[in-house]
Design a protein around this motif. Structure first.
Motif, PDB file in Angstrom:
ATOM      1  N   VAL A 130      -7.427   9.379   5.690  1.00 47.46           N
ATOM      2  CA  VAL A 130      -6.323   8.233   5.531  1.00 47.46           C
ATOM      3  C   VAL A 130      -6.738   7.864   4.095  1.00 47.46           C
ATOM      4  O   VAL A 130      -8.082   7.255   3.698  1.00 47.46           O
ATOM      5  N   GLU A 175      -5.357   5.331   0.949  1.00 43.41           N
ATOM      6  CA  GLU A 175      -4.469   4.108   0.556  1.00 43.41           C
ATOM      7  C   GLU A 175      -4.878   3.680  -0.746  1.00 43.41           C
ATOM      8  O   GLU A 175      -5.910   3.701  -1.339  1.00 43.41           O
ATOM      9  N   LYS A 176      -3.632   3.136  -1.669  1.00 46.43           N
ATOM     10  CA  LYS A 176      -3.653   2.796  -2.769  1.00 46.43           C
ATOM     11  C   LYS A 176      -2.859   1.507  -3.162  1.00 46.43           C
ATOM     12  O   LYS A 176      -1.756   1.542  -2.598  1.00 46.43           O
ATOM     13  N   THR A 177      -3.166   0.667  -3.635  1.00 45.46           N
ATOM     14  CA  THR A 177      -2.667  -0.654  -4.073  1.00 45.46           C
ATOM     15  C   THR A 177      -2.604  -0.753  -5.554  1.00 45.46           C
ATOM     16  O   THR A 177      -3.103  -0.088  -6.260  1.00 45.46           O
ATOM     17  N   THR A 210     -13.758   1.638  -0.325  1.00 43.80           N
ATOM     18  CA  THR A 210     -12.867   0.901  -1.150  1.00 43.80           C
ATOM     19  C   THR A 210     -13.456   0.725  -2.646  1.00 43.80           C
ATOM     20  O   THR A 210     -14.535   0.407  -2.637  1.00 43.80           O
ATOM     21  N   ARG A 246      -1.724  10.465   4.824  1.00 49.08           N
ATOM     22  CA  ARG A 246      -2.614  10.751   6.149  1.00 49.08           C
ATOM     23  C   ARG A 246      -2.562  12.202   6.317  1.00 49.08           C
ATOM     24  O   ARG A 246      -1.642  13.009   6.131  1.00 49.08           O
ATOM     25  N   LYS A 294       0.831  -1.149  -0.071  1.00 47.03           N
ATOM     26  CA  LYS A 294       0.071  -0.088  -0.016  1.00 47.03           C
ATOM     27  C   LYS A 294       0.821   1.261   0.103  1.00 47.03           C
ATOM     28  O   LYS A 294       1.643   1.405   0.631  1.00 47.03           O
ATOM     29  N   LYS A 295       0.425   2.399  -0.762  1.00 49.71           N
ATOM     30  CA  LYS A 295       1.039   3.725  -0.683  1.00 49.71           C
ATOM     31  C   LYS A 295      -0.144   4.354   0.326  1.00 49.71           C
ATOM     32  O   LYS A 295      -1.164   4.267  -0.134  1.00 49.71           O
ATOM     33  N   GLU A 296       0.205   5.220   1.140  1.00 50.34           N
ATOM     34  CA  GLU A 296      -0.583   5.576   1.922  1.00 50.34           C
ATOM     35  C   GLU A 296      -0.321   7.280   2.306  1.00 50.34           C
ATOM     36  O   GLU A 296       0.876   7.671   2.389  1.00 50.34           O
TER      37      GLU A 296
END
Length: 348
Positions: free
Chosen positions: A128, A130-132, A233, A73, A69-71
């Motif tokens: 937050v 998040e990207k996958t 998501t 915040r 994951k890239k995150e």
């Protein structure tokens, strides 16, 4: 047998897809599909880990996996906050995703962020993102009064879990002068996973591949915060546009209003597996605000039995009082259908 470069990339994509959907890899299945040894599949998994594309969770008896994951915040004071400026801050992080995915993500993000600003009675929010390789997600956490607690107070409910039932119907808002009540309802449907956690209650919505509808589950949990946490998501291959989703809840192509809804009846007793519903008071709880719609579908999935009074209140009493509302039902068993038909034969 060694794989060509294209086949090797296909095999890696198959591994990534299984991790995304299952959180695990069926080693034998991958090996059979690509005509290679299980040892080669393990080697491919190791390589994906070394490349930083997956993470192996080794704190269990059996290895499990998750996509890397890239995150991002972010933290905000809610007073005077503009939700579009929050999304703008994150734009570079999410700008490369497909157009349809971005538009659905944008819709849900702005609706939920606005709810935190205008309805939570909180002072702060954490965001937050998040990207996958296969999905993008957001979580918004406020320190307000809690969404289920607020709905319970507004409707004078005796069970806080019934606040989820009102959200599942759609059109509920604590501020009808300024909001339509559609934001959370449609936000739960434009992606692939949606949840709200607040005050020990968790509400989940996920696409059901069998009937293309959504199912809703309540779990008791230890509250993570005193306010509300909303998670969303959407998969990067998501193809349903906002128009597609909104159209599912209209009467016809010429009808542009939110006139149709599907109500999961099981939410009257969300923590029971063998659901029986007998009383008129339960039916009245289910029927609250149903008159706002033109077409109402009752989903009896997970309901084993209904009583004469319950069925009569909905399919005779309510029908006679509101003949303009079309009532239908799905996912019923023979016992439920018998009681419904018995009530319907006595309606005006």
């Amino acid at each position: 047998m060694s794989l060509s470069k294209n086949k090797r990339e296909e095999m890696q994509d198959a591994v990534i897809d299984q991790i995304h959907t299952l959180g695990d890899v069926n080693i034998k299945e991958i090996a059979q599909d690509f005509g290679i040894t299980t040892k080669s599949v393990y080697a491919a998994i190791k390589k994906l880990e070394q490349e930083g594309r997956i993470a192996i969770l080794k704190d269990r008896k059996k290895n499990q996996y998750e996509l890397a994951k890239k995150e991002m915040r972010l933290s905000y004071e809610l007073a005077g906050l503009d939700e579009s400026m929050v999304l703008k801050k994150a734009f570079l992080f999410i700008s490369e995703i497909p157009k349809t995915v971005y538009e659905n993500f944008e819709y849900a993000f702005l609706e939920i962020m606005n709810n935190a600003i205008e309805h939570s009675n909180g002072t702060k929010a954490e965001v937050v993102i998040e990207k996958t390789e296969r999905s993008i997600a957001f979580t918004i956490i406020d320190n307000g009064v809690g969404i289920f607690k607020k709905i319970t107070a507004a409707l004078q409910l005796w069970d806080e879990r019934h606040a989820v039932l009102e959200l599942a119907k759609g059109k509920f808002t604590t501020d009808p002068q300024s909001h339509s009540g559609e934001g959370i309802f449609f936000s739960s449907k434009v992606g692939d996973f949606f949840s709200i956690k607040s005050g020990g209650i968790a509400f989940y919505a996920r696409e059901n591949a069998n009937n293309n509808e959504l199912y809703h589950v309540i779990n008791e949990e230890t509250p993570d915060n005193e306010g509300t946490m909303v998670s969303f998501t959407i998969n990067l291959n998501h193809s349903k546009t906002l128009s597609d989703v909104f159209a599912r809840f209209t009467q016809s192509p010429e009808d542009y209003g939110f006139s149709k809804t599907c109500i999961p009846v099981k939410l009257l007793k969300p923590d029971e597996e063998d659901v029986t519903l007998m009383s008129r008071s339960q039916a009245k709880r289910l029927l609250s605000q149903v008159e706002k719609f033109v077409n109402v579908i009752f989903d009896f999935e997970g309901v084993r039995l209904i009583g004469q009074g319950f069925a009569d209140e909905i399919f005779r009493v309510f029908h006679n009082a509101h003949p303009e509302v079309n009532l239908s039902y799905v996912n019923y068993n023979d016992e439920v259908l018998f009681m419904i038909k018995r009530a319907e034969q006595h309606k005006n």
